[in-house]
Scaffold this active site. Structure first.
Site, PDB file in Angstrom:
ATOM      1  N   SER A  74      -9.116   3.032   3.506  1.00 16.80           N
ATOM      2  CA  SER A  74      -8.114   3.620   2.650  1.00 16.80           C
ATOM      3  C   SER A  74      -7.308   2.611   1.826  1.00 16.80           C
ATOM      4  O   SER A  74      -6.532   3.005   0.947  1.00 16.80           O
ATOM      5  CB  SER A  74      -7.134   4.452   3.494  1.00 16.80           C
ATOM      6  N   LYS A 115       0.833  -1.208   0.000  1.00 17.22           N
ATOM      7  CA  LYS A 115       0.000   0.000   0.000  1.00 17.22           C
ATOM      8  C   LYS A 115       0.870   1.262   0.000  1.00 17.22           C
ATOM      9  O   LYS A 115       1.923   1.302   0.649  1.00 17.22           O
ATOM     10  CB  LYS A 115      -0.909  -0.017   1.227  1.00 17.22           C
ATOM     11  N   SER A 121      -9.677   0.707   7.609  1.00 17.12           N
ATOM     12  CA  SER A 121      -9.125   0.816   6.259  1.00 17.12           C
ATOM     13  C   SER A 121      -8.720  -0.494   5.609  1.00 17.12           C
ATOM     14  O   SER A 121      -8.445  -0.525   4.408  1.00 17.12           O
ATOM     15  CB  SER A 121      -7.917   1.770   6.273  1.00 17.12           C
TER      16      SER A 121
END
Length: 466
Positions: free
Chosen positions: A152, A76, A176
């Site tokens: 996220s 990520k 997230s």
């Protein structure tokens, strides 16, 4: 290379077995993933800062043969350094930031054989439940590209759901990992605090609120990844002991009869869509059908106070990073550096006093104890993952400088996740339902602190994994 159908018919563990049996070479596996990313990413926009040639070169130069050699993976674009790969945190301000080392988690994944193909898209500083950073543009949901993939870790979830990689790294400070997993029809585990390490560049992740793990197609993949990444590193501020038996083995065992509470009501009074309520009711019935004692029950705590305190601690804690950036720039951050909503968050962070900050910590401590009391009597808790099915892109707009209004929308969408970041308990999103619009609906399963294996065992029962 594998055909698309062959590649997508296996989970991570299944693909690794193809390599170990000699049916596919590690290089062919990575080349298959590259082909799928190149084919799907222009539409989905899940992968940013790809490093295909480097990943192949590193793989070809390896002389060891770990179990997951050649397994394609994405890290990520938030928090986790990968040596030589830009880490922008979804922000123009950091688009040229590069570290000369791997984070502990990345180093462990690399040692296990994973080929790091690039970064997955993230909203700026992970501050949204939809992945739409101005820097990289929106990530689209593979089930319907008009919809958000969540956030996220939206880039990670979209990449896995689109068949680019079988699993991907993800982080979770208020949902997230779990929210995008729910939006994209995946398994998303936020492990117990202290199982995965955050070093060597970071210590206390905001009073233990932030967590790190993965989004996967199956529970067994999540377990296998946790076996790789679990354990403290030098100087870790938190450490939760793991079982002597691997999670991948434990998750296949019968958990016996457990007492499971379920709720279809939010902790903050936010109304819940009937389809999300129905998903929980169906999950509760299924848990009862496989032998568990299931009761409608929920923790008694002030969900609004806890959520308000937690998110303001998170935002207030950004001030150190912002100040460091301003020192490097030699000027205050402004237009073109950070997004409008982030600018409003920065203005808030500048006003936070130490007394304000510590008063909010007291709220976290008080409400954590109240939540923990529930798990003295119950092994697990079932809740909706979100208040409503998937949102269309643009529903969570960060181009307007209105932090308070944005937070109302954010926790109106996701009122169930943040409490368990504060408590540090394991919580998993399970893909158990589909909306009338054809979009995935997740159900959250929360376990006692340190009982990640129990969460996995029951999730496998509900998902009917073999």
């Amino acid at each position: 290379m594998l055909s698309r159908e062959e590649y997508n018919s296996h989970d991570l563990v299944g693909l690794s077995e193809l390599v170990s049996s000699g049916d596919v070479s590690p290089v062919e596996m990575v080349e298959t993933a590259i082909r799928e990313i190149e084919a799907r990413n222009p539409e989905i926009n899940a992968v940013v800062n790809a490093q295909f040639d480097r990943a192949l070169d590193e793989l070809k130069n390896r002389t060891d043969t770990p179990r997951f050699l050649g397994m394609p993976y994405l890290i990520k674009d938030l928090h986790a350094p990968v040596k030589g790969l830009p880490l922008t945190n979804g922000s123009q301000m950091m688009r040229n930031q590069v570290f000369d080392f791997d984070s502990t988690t990345v180093a462990r994944l690399r040692a296990a054989g994973f080929a790091i193909l690039g970064r997955s898209n993230s909203p700026e500083f992970g501050m949204s439940a939809s992945t739409e950073p101005i820097l990289w543009g929106p990530t689209r949901n593979p089930h319907n590209t008009e919809y958000s993939a969540g956030g996220s870790s939206g880039g990670a979830a979209a990449a896995v759901a689109a068949g680019m990689t079988p699993a991907a790294h993800a982080t979770d400070s208020a949902g997230s990992i779990r929210i995008p997993a729910a939006r994209c029809g995946l398994v998303g585990l936020k492990p117990t605090r202290g199982i995965n390490a955050f070093g060597p560049h970071r210590g206390d992740m905001v009073f233990g609120i932030s967590h790190e793990h993965a989004v996967t197609r199956t529970v067994r993949d999540s377990a296998a990844l946790l076996d790789i990444t679990a354990g403290p590193d030098s100087g870790a501020p938190y450490y939760t002991a793991t079982p002597d038996t691997p999670y991948e083995t434990l998750c296949t065992r019968d958990p016996g009869q457990l007492k499971i509470g379920f709720t279809t009501e939010s902790f903050t009074g936010v109304p819940i869509d009937p389809e999300c309520r129905r998903a929980v009711m169906d999950a509760a019935k299924k848990a009862e059908a496989v032998g568990h004692h299931v009761v409608e029950a929920r923790p008694d705590f002030d969900g609004q106070a806890l959520t308000d305190a937690m998110i303001r601690i998170l935002i207030g804690s950004l001030i150190g990073m912002f100040r460091m950036a301003e020192q490097q720039l030699g000027r205050p951050l402004g237009d073109g550096d950070i997004e409008p909503m982030t600018q409003d968050a920065l203005a808030f962070a500048r006003t936070v006093s130490l007394a304000d900050h510590m008063d909010r910590v007291v709220v976290l401590n008080t409400e954590t104890r109240r939540i923990a009391a529930f798990f003295d009597d119950y092994d697990l808790l079932l809740t909706p993952m979100t208040a409503a099915p998937a949102l269309k892109l643009g529903a969570l707009d960060t181009t307007v400088p209105d932090m308070e209004g944005f937070l109302d929308k954010l926790f109106g969408v996701a009122p169930f996740t943040a409490p368990f970041n504060v408590t540090g308990q394991p919580a998993m999103s399970m893909p158990l339902a589909t909306s009338t619009a054809g979009m995935p609906i997740g159900v959250q399963l929360v376990g006692r602190f340190g009982h990640d294996a129990t969460v996995m065992q029951v999730a496998r029962q509900l998902l009917e994994e073999n």
